[in-house]
Design an enzyme around this catalytic site. Sequence first.
Site, PDB file in Angstrom:
ATOM      1  N   GLU A   1      35.197  24.149  41.749  1.00 34.86           N
ATOM      2  CA  GLU A   1      36.316  23.850  42.748  1.00 34.86           C
ATOM      3  C   GLU A   1      35.413  23.787  43.765  1.00 34.86           C
ATOM      4  OE1 GLU A   1      37.900  27.781  42.335  1.00 34.86           O
ATOM      5  OE2 GLU A   1      38.849  27.316  40.468  1.00 34.86           O
TER       6      GLU A   1
ATOM      7  N   SER B   1      39.283  31.416  31.961  1.00 31.21           N
ATOM      8  CA  SER B   1      40.388  32.297  31.601  1.00 31.21           C
ATOM      9  C   SER B   1      39.464  33.244  30.121  1.00 31.21           C
ATOM     10  CB  SER B   1      41.050  31.246  29.986  1.00 31.21           C
ATOM     11  OG  SER B   1      41.743  30.545  30.773  1.00 31.21           O
TER      12      SER B   1
ATOM     13  N   GLU C   1      30.660  28.008  33.732  1.00 29.51           N
ATOM     14  CA  GLU C   1      31.542  27.799  33.145  1.00 29.51           C
ATOM     15  C   GLU C   1      32.502  26.134  33.334  1.00 29.51           C
ATOM     16  OE1 GLU C   1      33.816  31.244  36.035  1.00 29.51           O
ATOM     17  OE2 GLU C   1      33.684  29.690  37.441  1.00 29.51           O
TER      18      GLU C   1
ATOM     19  N   HIS D   1      30.404  26.649  42.502  1.00 28.75           N
ATOM     20  CA  HIS D   1      31.904  26.390  41.396  1.00 28.75           C
ATOM     21  C   HIS D   1      32.147  25.225  41.218  1.00 28.75           C
ATOM     22  CE1 HIS D   1      35.781  27.622  40.199  1.00 28.75           C
ATOM     23  NE2 HIS D   1      34.793  29.121  40.200  1.00 28.75           N
TER      24      HIS D   1
ATOM     25  N   GLY E   1      41.337  28.595  34.878  1.00 24.98           N
ATOM     26  CA  GLY E   1      42.753  28.594  35.058  1.00 24.98           C
ATOM     27  C   GLY E   1      44.038  28.211  33.974  1.00 24.98           C
TER      28      GLY E   1
ATOM     29  N   LYS F   1      38.631  34.579  44.551  1.00 19.26           N
ATOM     30  CA  LYS F   1      39.066  33.049  45.080  1.00 19.26           C
ATOM     31  C   LYS F   1      39.540  33.304  46.210  1.00 19.26           C
ATOM     32  CE  LYS F   1      38.626  31.065  40.569  1.00 19.26           C
ATOM     33  NZ  LYS F   1      39.068  29.922  39.011  1.00 19.26           N
TER      34      LYS F   1
ATOM     35  N   ASN G   1      36.009  36.950  41.110  1.00 19.96           N
ATOM     36  CA  ASN G   1      36.247  35.571  41.544  1.00 19.96           C
ATOM     37  C   ASN G   1      38.069  35.681  41.748  1.00 19.96           C
ATOM     38  OD1 ASN G   1      35.862  33.730  43.246  1.00 19.96           O
ATOM     39  ND2 ASN G   1      35.583  32.372  41.518  1.00 19.96           N
TER      40      ASN G   1
HETATM   41  P1  13P Z   1      40.338  32.073  35.593  1.00 20.61           P
HETATM   42  O1  13P Z   1      39.537  32.617  35.000  1.00 20.61           O
HETATM   43  O2  13P Z   1      41.029  32.253  36.313  1.00 20.61           O
HETATM   44  O3  13P Z   1      39.839  31.301  34.686  1.00 20.61           O
HETATM   45  O4  13P Z   1      39.091  31.712  36.642  1.00 20.61           O
HETATM   46  C1  13P Z   1      37.406  31.487  36.263  1.00 20.61           C
HETATM   47  C2  13P Z   1      36.722  31.356  37.322  1.00 20.61           C
HETATM   48  O5  13P Z   1      36.956  30.251  38.011  1.00 20.61           O
HETATM   49  C3  13P Z   1      35.997  32.021  37.670  1.00 20.61           C
HETATM   50  O6  13P Z   1      34.966  31.826  38.507  1.00 20.61           O
END
Ligand code: 13P
Length: 268
Positions: free
Chosen positions: A106, A222, A176, A104, A182, A12, A10
Amino acid sequence: MSRKPIIAGNWKMNLCQNEAKSLFEGISAFVSNYKATELPTVVIAPVFTSINQVHSIPCDCGCNGYKLSVAGQNCHWEASGAYTGEISVEMLKDAGCSYVIIGHSERRQYFSETDEMINKKAKAILAGGLIPIICCGESLEQREAGVTDSWIAGQIRKALEGISSDDVAKSVIAYEPIWAIGTGKSCDAEEANRVIKMIRSVVAECAGQASADSIRILYGGSVKPSTIEEQMSKSDIDGALIGGASLKADSFNEIIEKTMKISSSCCC
Ligand code: 13P
């Protein structure tokens, strides 16, 4: 039950077109060295404006699948119309996508997406012949309050409401935990496997045991080359949804490679 693993990146809100192109070149060169039977299903999700810089790589076994697929990071459930800033399933399909990430954390957190919206998106994606990657996960406060399982079970029940067992079977879920995204602090693999087993039991309740056995459930938060082997060694973790470590070809390819060593994948 053997489920072919998925390693999904992803990206982002990162990478302009030239950067996306060079990352794609690094990943596709690596993937092209292997047969589809050796690889996990590899998925990349660029920003909409960079989708034209990447492309899916067809499976080499004569089926209609892909060994590398492209995903949208979001979509709207309506086919077209006055929805400024949105994108439809058909538009993503037209651009070459076969997966769409939805729900997601976010998007739930910053754009107020609800379970009801995620359910509508999942239905639209499946009706359009694409595969939803439905994200779920708890916050640190929820984990500390001991409501992780009930919260996630609720997210899954609502996301899958009214979706046929066959469509559920071909969908993908990504667990997740928000506190692991992150932060560099990934969820303990044993605990991630426990939650994913719980998700699988909720899928069985909603869509039957056969769909629960087929659906691929990923872990995200992560994930790094140093964590993937332990995560993939667990019974119910079928792959990973990766943010930060998917933005460099070296680390993403290393994750793919380590998944290959662990999973003797069936084709497609
Ligand atoms: P990270 O791998 O940067 O923690 O992000 C995970 C994520 O949100 C994938 O959709």
